[in-house]
Design a protein around this motif. Structure first.
Motif, mmCIF file in Angstrom:
data_model
loop_
_atom_site.group_PDB
_atom_site.id
_atom_site.type_symbol
_atom_site.label_atom_id
_atom_site.label_comp_id
_atom_site.label_asym_id
_atom_site.label_seq_id
_atom_site.Cartn_x
_atom_site.Cartn_y
_atom_site.Cartn_z
ATOM 1 N N GLY A 47 -0.389 0.316 -3.229
ATOM 2 C CA GLY A 47 0.885 0.380 -3.282
ATOM 3 C C GLY A 47 1.845 1.116 -4.075
ATOM 4 N N HIS A 48 1.041 1.906 -5.202
ATOM 5 C CA HIS A 48 1.526 3.193 -5.177
ATOM 6 C C HIS A 48 2.367 3.875 -4.813
ATOM 7 N N LYS A 49 3.392 5.255 -4.928
ATOM 8 C CA LYS A 49 4.173 5.986 -3.763
ATOM 9 C C LYS A 49 3.180 7.085 -4.256
ATOM 10 N N TYR A 64 12.465 3.056 2.390
ATOM 11 C CA TYR A 64 13.475 1.905 3.419
ATOM 12 C C TYR A 64 14.229 3.149 3.965
ATOM 13 N N HIS A 82 6.389 8.109 -9.186
ATOM 14 C CA HIS A 82 6.379 6.534 -10.488
ATOM 15 C C HIS A 82 7.356 6.685 -11.034
ATOM 16 N N THR B 157 4.559 -3.025 -3.995
ATOM 17 C CA THR B 157 4.429 -2.496 -2.493
ATOM 18 C C THR B 157 4.196 -3.431 -1.424
ATOM 19 N N THR B 158 2.948 -3.879 -1.587
ATOM 20 C CA THR B 158 2.539 -4.729 -0.270
ATOM 21 C C THR B 158 3.661 -6.279 0.256
ATOM 22 N N GLY B 160 6.855 -5.603 0.004
ATOM 23 C CA GLY B 160 8.003 -4.543 0.988
ATOM 24 C C GLY B 160 7.981 -4.294 2.498
ATOM 25 N N ILE B 161 6.645 -3.786 1.971
ATOM 26 C CA ILE B 161 4.995 -3.637 3.576
ATOM 27 C C ILE B 161 5.410 -4.627 4.905
ATOM 28 N N GLY B 240 3.022 -0.216 -9.050
ATOM 29 C CA GLY B 240 4.066 0.084 -7.807
ATOM 30 C C GLY B 240 4.965 0.786 -7.733
ATOM 31 N N LEU B 241 6.064 -0.373 -7.893
ATOM 32 C CA LEU B 241 7.539 -0.406 -7.961
ATOM 33 C C LEU B 241 8.278 0.168 -8.432
#
Lengths: 96, 395
Positions: A47-49, A64, A82, B157-158, B160-161, B240-241
């Motif tokens: 979930g992290h970027k 997005y 992050h 983030t799950t 939004g995906i 993670g957001l």
């Protein structure tokens, strides 16, 4: 989504990890129908970027296909992107 | 494209068949504890000392719950601290609910000779109401009678995906069948409001949406704080957001792709069908009861959960009269608390399904629950108390 990480829109400069990704491994990143491979320079949790290209200080972070914030420092490709290197641009009572 | 529901005198269709006892307080709780098949609202927000606008909000919630298609009949007691105000007088609440053709009875301790006798009278009435309600049978009805409200929370983030896109698919399917859907949380469309405004059916709706967001952002800035110290919440950031904008852009996926028909106030009933935005806040103990009061006959919480640990049991989040579903797309959340989860779309993250396939499964789950299958939450007796979304000062 049979990748390690996914890019949601082609204009994005970050990818989102689809499971925990360990340091020093290669990760496959899906961008539409294409796949790129990046070498991880640190752990990225589910979930992290991570940055999929170099992002300069002050440059927008795109996910997005939209702006999700701004880089507060220089972000090297494949590093964790992050709160330590992104700032939000909305609802900033501390900046008004 | 149909489910089994209870047809009400006004033509609306319920997914459940409850007897409701309102407003909050000792009399309602006592009746509800004594009589099976009844529901009541537990909140400290009774309206006393509040502005006229907020008292009207409390009234909207109570009347709206009575009008909800999941309610067969209603007992209203007259002993609330707010009942002296005209907005909240028992007769007013009763009359507006009874206009739908439902049976409504008022129990007044002054007329009955005290609280004990009012409770006894209410128990007698409620028992007969439950008995009569039990004679009603479910009938097959079209999906235009579905009215579903969603909140996403503990987002990651799950959400939004995968999780929110699956809900978005469901919302499109319901709206395209002629049904109604609610989403909201004004703080959590900051950063995504321009794209949403473009979906408005007319310029007035677009302006109403942008005004709601501008007002909320003004309030956020007036705190002098970076909103990131409030929202995203710590659990969002841990998962993670990184910013409110990222959270918002993921959150709006749950609204699907159909035109935005209107912007509703908390607990306001829509005038038509389709997709509506509700100007409310993120609080789970407020938002679902607001949707129920606006007419929702099913509500769902799309859970991220990546930032929450040790939560193998999820507490009930109250909507009083509507079945409540938990959904998640996070594999770790599902592993931790799977027996609380009605719908799992982590399959999208795992590469086993696309969001449309997951959304189709979600639709089938919604049809099952709307038709009488219990949601996991409905098997628990405990619900958190309700916090009505009131905005004015207290005096």
């Amino acid at each position: 989504m049979n990748h390690d990480a996914i890019v949601i829109k082609e204009s994005d400069n970050v990818a989102t990890a689809l499971h925990d990704l360990p340091y020093r491994q290669q990760a496959s990143v899906g961008i539409g129908d294409e796949t790129i491979t990046v070498m991880l320079v640190e752990d990225i949790e589910l979930g992290h970027k991570l940055a999929i290209r170099k992002i300069s200080r002050g440059q927008n972070i795109i996910k997005y296909g939209e702006i999700i914030g701004r880089a507060t420092g220089h972000i090297v490709k494949s590093t964790h992107t992050h709160v330590q290197n992104i700032e939000s641009l909305r609802g900033r009572g501390d900046m008004s | 494209m149909s489910f089994l529901g209870y047809i009400r005198p006004d033509g609306s269709v319920g997914t459940r068949n409850h007897v409701l006892v309102i407003p909050q307080g000792l009399i309602s709780k006592s009746i509800s504890d004594f009589v099976v098949g009844t529901k009541t609202i537990q909140t400290v927000d009774h309206g006393s000392g509040r502005t006229a606008d907020d008292r009207e909000r409390v009234a909207r919630v109570l009347i709206g719950l009575g009008l909800n298609p999941n309610v067969d009949s209603v007992v209203v007691h007259a002993a609330s601290p707010g009942a002296g105000y005209p907005e909240l007088a028992a007769e007013r609440l009763a009359d507006e609910i009874a206009a739908s053709g439902k049976r409504v009875e008022v129990v007044d301790p002054v007329k009955e000779g005290g609280i004990y006798r009012a409770i006894a009278k209410g128990c007698q009435l409620a028992r007969m109401m439950v008995y009569e309600a039990s004679k009603l049978r479910r009938e097959e009805v079209g999906d235009e009678h579905l009215c579903v409200g969603v909140k996403c929370g503990y987002s990651d983030t799950t959400s939004g995906i995968a999780g929110n896109p699956a809900v978005g698919y469901l919302f499109d399917k319901i709206v395209n069948a002629g049904g109604t859907t609610f989403f909201g949380e004004t703080t959590e469309i900051i950063g995504a409001e321009q794209a949403m405004a473009k979906r408005a059916v007319n310029p007035e709706v677009a302006t109403a949406l942008l005004d709601a967001v501008a007002h909320r952002e003004y309030l956020a800035k007036s705190t002098g704080l970076d909103i990131r110290t409030i929202n995203p919440i710590p659990a969002n950031i841990k998962a993670g957001l990184s910013s409110l904008e990222e959270k918002s852009l993921g959150a709006v996926y749950k609204a699907g792709t159909t035109p935005l028909q209107g912007v509703l106030q908390y607990a306001e009933r829509p005038k038509g069908k389709g997709l509506y935005f509700v100007d409310n806040w993120m609080g789970a103990y407020s938002i679902f009861v607001g949707y129920a009061a606006a007419g929702a006959n099913l509500v769902m919480f799309q859970l991220g959960g990546g930032g929450m640990a040790g939560r193998d049991l999820l507490e009930g989040t109250p909507s009083v009269v509507t079945p409540f579903m938990w959904c998640t797309a996070n594999p770790q959340t599902y592993e931790m608390t799977g027996d609380n989860i009605d719908f799992y779309s982590g399959t999208v993250i795992e590469g086993k399904e696309d969001p449309e396939q997951a959304g189709e499964r979600l639709y089938q789950t919604v049809i099952d629950i709307a038709s009488g299958t219990l949601s996991r939450n409905e098997t628990m007796a405990y619900n958190e108390p309700i916090d009505l979304y009131l905005e004015g000062p207290r005096f």
